[in-house]
Write a protein that holds these residues in place. Structure first.
Motif: not given
Lengths: 319, 247
Positions: B117, B140, B143-144, B157, B163, B174, B176
């Motif tokens: 991230k 995106v 994201a989790t 996300r 979320e 993505v 992360c």
């Protein structure tokens, strides 16, 4: 020429982070001798003209309901159209979740230099230089932007909200809106009323609290202070508290006015998430806890005795 | 499926932050370098998990940096991944770096591009978004969770104060963060295998830099903690109210 400020679409209200960027953007416009304008994508249920009180003269709204859902690919193209039509010289975002998702994409599309996580107004005496956080709050960097169009994303809680009397003119912008390739299937909102990343005061607790059943007193303290609650990583990992309360390097990085850490030793990874707090209070029974070195005020003692007294003393002070 | 994982070399979390050359350069003296934690723990490990679930998956790692990034990319290869690419260039400008990675994305026709991230040095949160735009991939951010069924991804996300779960078809980029995967430690087999995995060094493409670091500043040192006796919590409240003006 204008300063174009991105307003998050939060539906029924304006986020604190957006109030901050509007105030900041109005000041940047004043500095550059130009006007501040807002941009919002999608529809909202409140009166956008009221946002004039933060110093924007005009708000460009792209009233397409499909934009109530954030998709960076679609948003970037729409914002670029508005930026081009309005001749935006500087674009401003909050460096919050939405800003982090959109601003870099837009930077690449417009080939406009981006300063993310700004903490101060630009220095425009020679070029355009903006101070930002680097090294997880351990230093600042002054970033010079070389491009004609500039993008700044402002750290939450880094600029004070300024309000005045104005009202804004709301203009409907007809943009070409693509169909999103991302489909949202469910949305979950955290239960707390105060957003952790926007909170002025944060009460945080760690393993020193011994178990989730003891969080009632932390919540009470937070309540009297109108604070958000947070926790350390071991607490989140042990599921004593939800992950969205975890502050630290791998959790949220926050910068409240006041951070109260109870029963948290202050590992460097934790400090990386909270070291930009203006005032830090540490309550810990271990006088050797490293957190005291980063604190402004501290009490060495038993959290279970101190917290209720702290809550009572604040209640008494607030009368 | 082809996955590209972006790897950045960053100073260790505990590194002392100091500057040289009249505060214009980060002082690398004595600094331990690591794989940027978000790139390693979340982006790379999730890619490895996807390969474990589907052995036909190919994982390439990319970094933009000088030869001193090689030990870091080898360490990443020891965790997993089939081969690595190092674009031989150094820059503090996200756009320049994203241009380099986007060029590799186009050449390699990757189905999935994963990035951390943010990096823990420049904290820009920029690379994922920029690569997406330059490659015209959906993106995106933050994201989790990431699940894949065929070419359809289901992603959780972070949104402001909560979320959301969304679905998107590949190709996709993505970024992360925590939740994506659990940190792993390279084992001896991985370390041995990494020695012989291909590490291609390519020269950078021509790209502009949009920003430059004019200088660094350290925050003012704290004055030191003011301790209040445990039996006088009222005094702490008074100090916070009258002196710090924080409540």
């Amino acid at each position: 020429m204008s300063v174009l400020i991105f307003i998050d679409n939060a539906g029924d209200h304006i986020r604190k982070a957006s109030q901050e960027v509007l105030s900041y953007g109005a000041k940047v416009a004043e500095q550059l001798g130009t006007t501040a304008e807002g941009i919002i994508l999608g529809t909202v249920t409140y009166d956008l003209t009221t946002l004039g009180k933060y110093g924007v003269k005009k708000i460009h709204q792209v009233k397409d309901e499909s934009l109530n859902q954030l998709d960076t690919q679609v948003y970037t193209k729409v914002i670029a159209q508005v930026a081009e039509a309005t001749g935006a010289q500087v674009l401003i975002f909050s460096n919050n979740v939405d800003g982090k998702a959109i601003a870099p994409r837009l930077s690449a599309r417009l080939k406009a230099g981006l300063v993310s996580g700004a903490v101060a107004l630009p220095d425009t005496t020679e070029g355009f230089v903006v101070r930002k956080n680097v090294f997880s709050g351990k230093a600042f960097a002054d970033i010079a932007v070389n491009t004609a169009i500039k993008i700044v994303s402002l750290s939450p809680n880094a600029y004070k909200i300024v309000t005045g009397d104005g009202t804004a003119e709301v203009v409907n912008f007809n943009a070409t809106v693509e169909t999103s390739k991302i489909k949202v299937t469910s949305v979950t909102k955290a239960s707390g009323e105060i957003l952790l990343t926007e909170a002025e005061i944060v009460v945080s607790a760690g393993r020193g609290l011994k178990g989730p059943e003891n969080w009632g007193m932390v919540e009470e303290l937070a309540k009297v202070l109108h604070a958000a609650t947070a926790c350390s990583r071991p607490v989140a990992d042990a599921h004593w508290r939800p992950h969205n309360e975890h502050v630290g390097q791998t959790g949220y990085a926050i910068a409240p006015n006041l951070y109260i850490a109870i029963g948290i030793s202050g590992a460097i990874q934790h400090l990386a998430g909270v070291n930009r707090s203006k005032v830090i209070v540490v309550i810990n029974k271990d006088p050797e806890a490293p957190f005291f070195k980063a604190a402004d005020y501290g009490i060495v003692g038993d959290a279970f005795e101190i917290i209720p007294k702290f809550t009572a003393a604040i209640t008494k002070m607030k009368g | 499926m082809k996955i590209l994982v972006c790897i950045s070399k960053t100073p260790d979390t505990t590194a002392k932050i100091a500057f040289t050359d009249n505060n214009t350069k980060f002082d690398v003296n004595g600094v331990q370098w690591i794989i940027n934690p978000y790139d390693e723990w979340y982006a790379l490990v999730r890619a490895i998990e996807l390969k474990e679930a589907d052995a036909s998956t190919v994982i390439h790692l990319i970094t933009v940096g000088g030869p001193d990034a090689d030990p870091i990319i080898r360490k990443a290869l020891a965790l997993g991944g089939d081969e690595a690419i190092r674009v031989n260039a150094e820059s503090s400008d996200s756009y320049f770096i994203a241009m380099q990675i986007a060029a590799i994305v186009k050449q390699g026709a990757y189905d999935l591009v994963l990035a951390g991230k943010e990096t823990i040095d420049y904290n820009g949160s920029s690379i994922g978004g920029m690569i997406s735009e330059l490659s015209d991939y959906p993106y995106v951010a933050l994201a989790t969770k990431f699940e894949l069924a065929g070419t359809k991804a289901t992603i959780t996300r972070e949104i402001e104060g909560g979320e959301e779960v969304c679905e998107a078809a590949l190709p996709l980029t993505v970024s992360c963060q925590k939740g994506m995967a659990e940190a792993r430690i390279p084992n001896m087999r991985g370390i041995m295998a990494a020695r012989t995995k291909p590490l291609k060094v390519v020269e950078p493409i021509t790209a502009d830099t949009l920003t430059r670091v004019a200088g660094f500043v350290l925050p003012p040192a704290k004055a030191g903690v003011k301790l209040v006796p445990a039996d006088n919590v009222e005094e702490l409240v008074r100090l916070l109210h009258e002196e710090a003006k924080a409540i």
